[in-house]
Design an enzyme around this catalytic site. Structure first.
Site, mmCIF file in Angstrom:
data_model
loop_
_atom_site.group_PDB
_atom_site.id
_atom_site.type_symbol
_atom_site.label_atom_id
_atom_site.label_comp_id
_atom_site.label_asym_id
_atom_site.label_seq_id
_atom_site.Cartn_x
_atom_site.Cartn_y
_atom_site.Cartn_z
ATOM 1 N N ARG A 83 49.911 4.668 -37.421
ATOM 2 C CA ARG A 83 50.338 4.041 -36.160
ATOM 3 C C ARG A 83 51.863 3.928 -36.155
ATOM 4 N NH1 ARG A 83 50.486 -1.989 -34.440
ATOM 5 N NH2 ARG A 83 50.991 -1.742 -32.237
ATOM 6 N N HIS A 127 56.910 -1.049 -28.240
ATOM 7 C CA HIS A 127 56.952 -2.047 -29.310
ATOM 8 C C HIS A 127 58.339 -2.703 -29.243
ATOM 9 C CE1 HIS A 127 54.990 -3.192 -33.367
ATOM 10 N NE2 HIS A 127 56.054 -3.983 -33.250
ATOM 11 N N GLU A 172 51.669 -6.548 -28.511
ATOM 12 C CA GLU A 172 51.902 -8.001 -28.512
ATOM 13 C C GLU A 172 52.772 -8.497 -27.358
ATOM 14 O OE1 GLU A 172 53.562 -8.772 -32.389
ATOM 15 O OE2 GLU A 172 51.626 -8.611 -33.373
ATOM 16 N N ASN A 298 45.985 -7.715 -33.478
ATOM 17 C CA ASN A 298 46.850 -7.999 -34.622
ATOM 18 C C ASN A 298 46.499 -9.389 -35.112
ATOM 19 O OD1 ASN A 298 48.041 -5.569 -34.090
ATOM 20 N ND2 ASN A 298 50.031 -6.393 -33.488
ATOM 21 N N TYR A 300 47.197 -12.227 -38.022
ATOM 22 C CA TYR A 300 47.994 -12.694 -39.162
ATOM 23 C C TYR A 300 47.565 -14.069 -39.649
ATOM 24 C CZ TYR A 300 51.122 -8.722 -38.608
ATOM 25 O OH TYR A 300 51.624 -7.453 -38.560
ATOM 26 N N GLU A 358 47.146 -4.368 -36.708
ATOM 27 C CA GLU A 358 48.087 -4.922 -37.690
ATOM 28 C C GLU A 358 47.424 -6.062 -38.443
ATOM 29 O OE1 GLU A 358 51.989 -6.213 -36.326
ATOM 30 O OE2 GLU A 358 52.084 -4.516 -34.936
HETATM 31 O O1 IFM Z 1 56.849 -6.991 -37.786
HETATM 32 C C1 IFM Z 1 55.988 -7.513 -36.840
HETATM 33 C C2 IFM Z 1 55.537 -6.434 -35.879
HETATM 34 O O2 IFM Z 1 56.612 -5.808 -35.259
HETATM 35 C C3 IFM Z 1 54.677 -7.028 -34.797
HETATM 36 N N1 IFM Z 1 53.613 -7.831 -35.376
HETATM 37 C C4 IFM Z 1 53.936 -8.765 -36.393
HETATM 38 C C5 IFM Z 1 54.769 -8.111 -37.480
HETATM 39 C C6 IFM Z 1 55.112 -9.131 -38.576
HETATM 40 O O3 IFM Z 1 55.821 -10.189 -38.034
#
Ligand code: IFM
Length: 448
Positions: A83, A127, A172, A298, A300, A358
Site C-alpha cells: 500500500r 494521504h 483517514e 486503520n 491503533y 494500517e
Molecule cells: O503515520 C500515520 C499514517 O500516516 C496515518 N495513520 C496513522 C499513522 C501513525 O500515526
C-alpha cells in the site's frame, strides 16, 4: 472464540492479502525535484513550532530514489501486497491544470516495480499532501477542491488503472480534516470547527464522486475509503459518562461511517455541531453513499471518555487509564480493541469486506552495534494484533487483508522523525534500512 497464538499464516484464508503500508509525503522526499509542486505539508513544516523536531519531508526516506531497494525489502518480507499513496502535487503541481509527466513516470516505474516483484499495488489517492495552490483558495473547505480532486483522480487512474486494481480514495478524513482544520495540529493548521466540518464534507463528497471515475478508468478495480476508527468505552457506568461515550462515538466514528453507509450524518451528532454543521447540497449524501468494494480500517488504539462540559462539541474528555500497556506515543495497546472494533463495524454497518489498511506501533528503537534492532514490544504488538484479527474473522467479520504500518520508519507528521513505526529501521544519516526483529518475525510468519 480463541485464536491460535502465536498466529500462523496457514490459519488465514489462502487468498488473504498480506501487506505493508506507506504514504508519499512520509517516505518519498525529493520534495523539490522533477517538477513536484508544494504541498500543504511542505508549507506547514516551514512554520515555526509546527513539527516537534523542526524537520520536514524534503528528503524523508529518499524513497523517490531508493524505491527499488524498498520494494526489494517488501518483497523479501514475503508480503503479496503493497500500500502506497500518490503525491497529488507530483502529478498536478498546481492542483489542477498542467500535468507533470515526470510525476506520472515515477508512479509508472513504482507500480511496474511492484508487479515485477509479485506485490499487488494498493494505491491511496489522498494521504494528506494537498497541493498548496489549492489551499490558497481554501483547500478542502472550498467545494471547488472536489472538482480538482476528481481531475487528479481521472489523470492518475487513466495512467495507472490498467495495472492498479485496488484504490483507496482517502486516508483517514478525521486526520486530514479535524486535526488539520480544527485542532490545528496537522496541515494546514487551522482551528475552525465549521471550516473543518465543511472540509470533511467535501472530502467525503470527493470520495463518493471519485468512485465512478476510478471504475471508468480501471476495469474491474476494487475501490474503498480508509477510516481511522476507535472502539470507545465510557469511563464509568454513570449515565453522564455513558452519554458522553455515545456523543464521542458520534463525532469520532459514526460521523464517517453513517454517511458512507447511506444513513446521512447522525442526527445526534449534527445537533451537537449545531450551526457549525456542514452545508450539504442536494445529491451530496447519495454521492457519499456510493457503494464501494471494501472499507479500509486503520486500527491503533481504543479510547475511553468521561463527561466533560468543556470537552468540545462531544462534551467528552479522554481519560488516561493507569496501568495499561502503551506504545512510546502513549497509545494504549489493546489487541482486544481490534476485535471490538471490527465486530462492531460488522454488526452495525456490515460492509461487504474490510481491510486492515494500517496497524502498528512506535517504540524507542535502538540500532545496536551488532546492526540489529531488538524491538520485542513491536513484535509482540504485531503478533497479538494478528491473533485478534483471526479472532474477529472467526466471529464472522469478513476481512480481506492486513497491512502493517509501516514498511519503514518515516516522517511521522507533527512528530517529525521522533517516532519510528517501521518494520525496518531507517538510519537517516546514511539512509540505510535495517530490518528490525519485528520485521524478521513478520517475514517468518509469512513464509509458506
Ligand atoms: O503515520 C500515520 C499514517 O500516516 C496515518 N495513520 C496513522 C499513522 C501513525 O500515526
Amino acid at each position: 472464540m480463541s485464536a491460535q497464538y502465536p498466529p500462523r499464516r496457514a490459519d488465514f484464508p489462502s487468498d488473504f492479502r498480506w501487506g505493508v503500508s506507506t504514504s508519499s509525503f512520509q517516505i518519498e522526499g525529493a520534495g523539490q525535484e522533477d517538477g513536484r509542486g508544494e504541498s500543504i505539508w511542505d508549507r506547514f513544516c516551514t512554520e515555526p513550532g509546527r513539527i516537534r523536531d523542526g524537520s520536514n519531508g524534503l528528503v524523508a526516506c529518499d524513497h523517490y530514489h531508493r524505491w527499488p531497494q524498498d520494494l526489494d525489502l517488501a518483497q523479501s518480507l514475503g508480503v503479496n501486497a503493497y500500500r502506497f499513496s500518490i503525491a497529488w502535487p507530483r502529478i498536478l503541481p498546481q492542483g489542477r491544470g498542467q500535468v507533470n509527466p515526470k510525476g506520472l513516470e515515477f508512479y509508472d516505474r513504482l507500480v511496474d516495480g511492484m508487479l515485477a516483484r509479485g506485490l499487488q499495488p494498493w494505491a491511496t489517492l489522498y494521504h494528506w499532501d494537498l497541493p498548496q495552490a489549492l489551499q490558497e483558495h481554501g483547500g478542502w473547505k472550498n467545494r471547488e477542491t472536489v472538482a480538482a480532486y476528481l481531475e487528479y483522480t481521472d489523470v492518475i487512474t487513466r495512467r495507472l488503472g490498467d495495472r492498479v486494481k485496488h484504490w483507496i480514495t482517502h486516508n483517514e478524513p478525521w486526520c486530514s480534516c479535524i486535526m488539520g482544520y480544527y485542532e490545528g495540529v496537522h496541515a494546514p493548521g487551522e482551528t475552525n470547527l465549521a471550516g473543518a466540518l465543511q472540509a470533511n464534507h467535501h472530502v467525503l463528497l470527493s470520495h463518493g464522486h471519485a468512485i465512478a471515475v476510478i471504475r471508468a478508468n480501471s476495469a474491474g478495480a476494487e475501490v474503498g475509503i480508509t477510516l481511522s476508527l476507535h472502539p470507545i468505552a465510557a469511563a464509568s457506568t454513570s449515565a453522564e459518562d455513558c452519554a458522553a461515550q455515545v456523543r464521542h462515538d458520534g463525532v469520532r466514528n459514526r460521523w464517517f461511517l453513517d454517511p458512507l453507509h447511506g444513513r446521512g450524518y447522525p442526527a445526534d451528532t449534527l445537533a451537537l455541531f449545531g450551526a457549525d454543521a456542514p452545508q450539504v447540497q442536494d445529491g451530496d449524501m447519495q454521492a457519499i453513499a456510493t457503494p464501494t468494494d471494501f472499507l479500509g480500517v486503520n486500527y491503533y488504539f481504543p479510547e475511553e471518555v468521561r463527561h466533560c462540559e468543556t470537552g468540545g462539541p462531544a462534551r467528552s474528555a479522554l481519560t488516561h487509564k493507569d496501568g495499561v500497556e502503551r506504545t512510546a506515543f502513549g497509545w494504549e495497546v489493546s489487541p482486544q480493541g481490534m476485535v471490538d472494533l471490527l465486530t462492531r463495524v460488522h454488526r452495525d454497518y456490515a460492509p461487504a469486506r474490510m481491510v486492515l489498511t494500517e496497524n502498528g506501533s512506535t517504540y524507542e528503537d535502538v540500532l545496536r552495534p551488532d546492526g540489529t534492532v531488538a524491538d520485542a514490544e513491536r513484535k509482540s504488538y504485531l503478533q497479538r494484533h494478528l491473533a485478534s484479527l483471526q479472532s474477529a474473522m472467526k466471529l464472522g467479520v469478513p476481512v480481506q487483508g492486513y497491512f502493517a504500518w509501516s514498511l519503514l520508519d518515516n516522517f511521522e507528521w507533527a512528530e517529525g522523525y521522533l517516532r519510528r513505526f517501521g518494520l525496518a529501521y531507517v538510519d537517516y544519516a546514511t539512509q540505510s534500512r535495517i530490518l528490525k526483529d519485528s520485521g524478521r518475525w513478520y517475514s517468518q510468519f509469512l513464509r509458506p
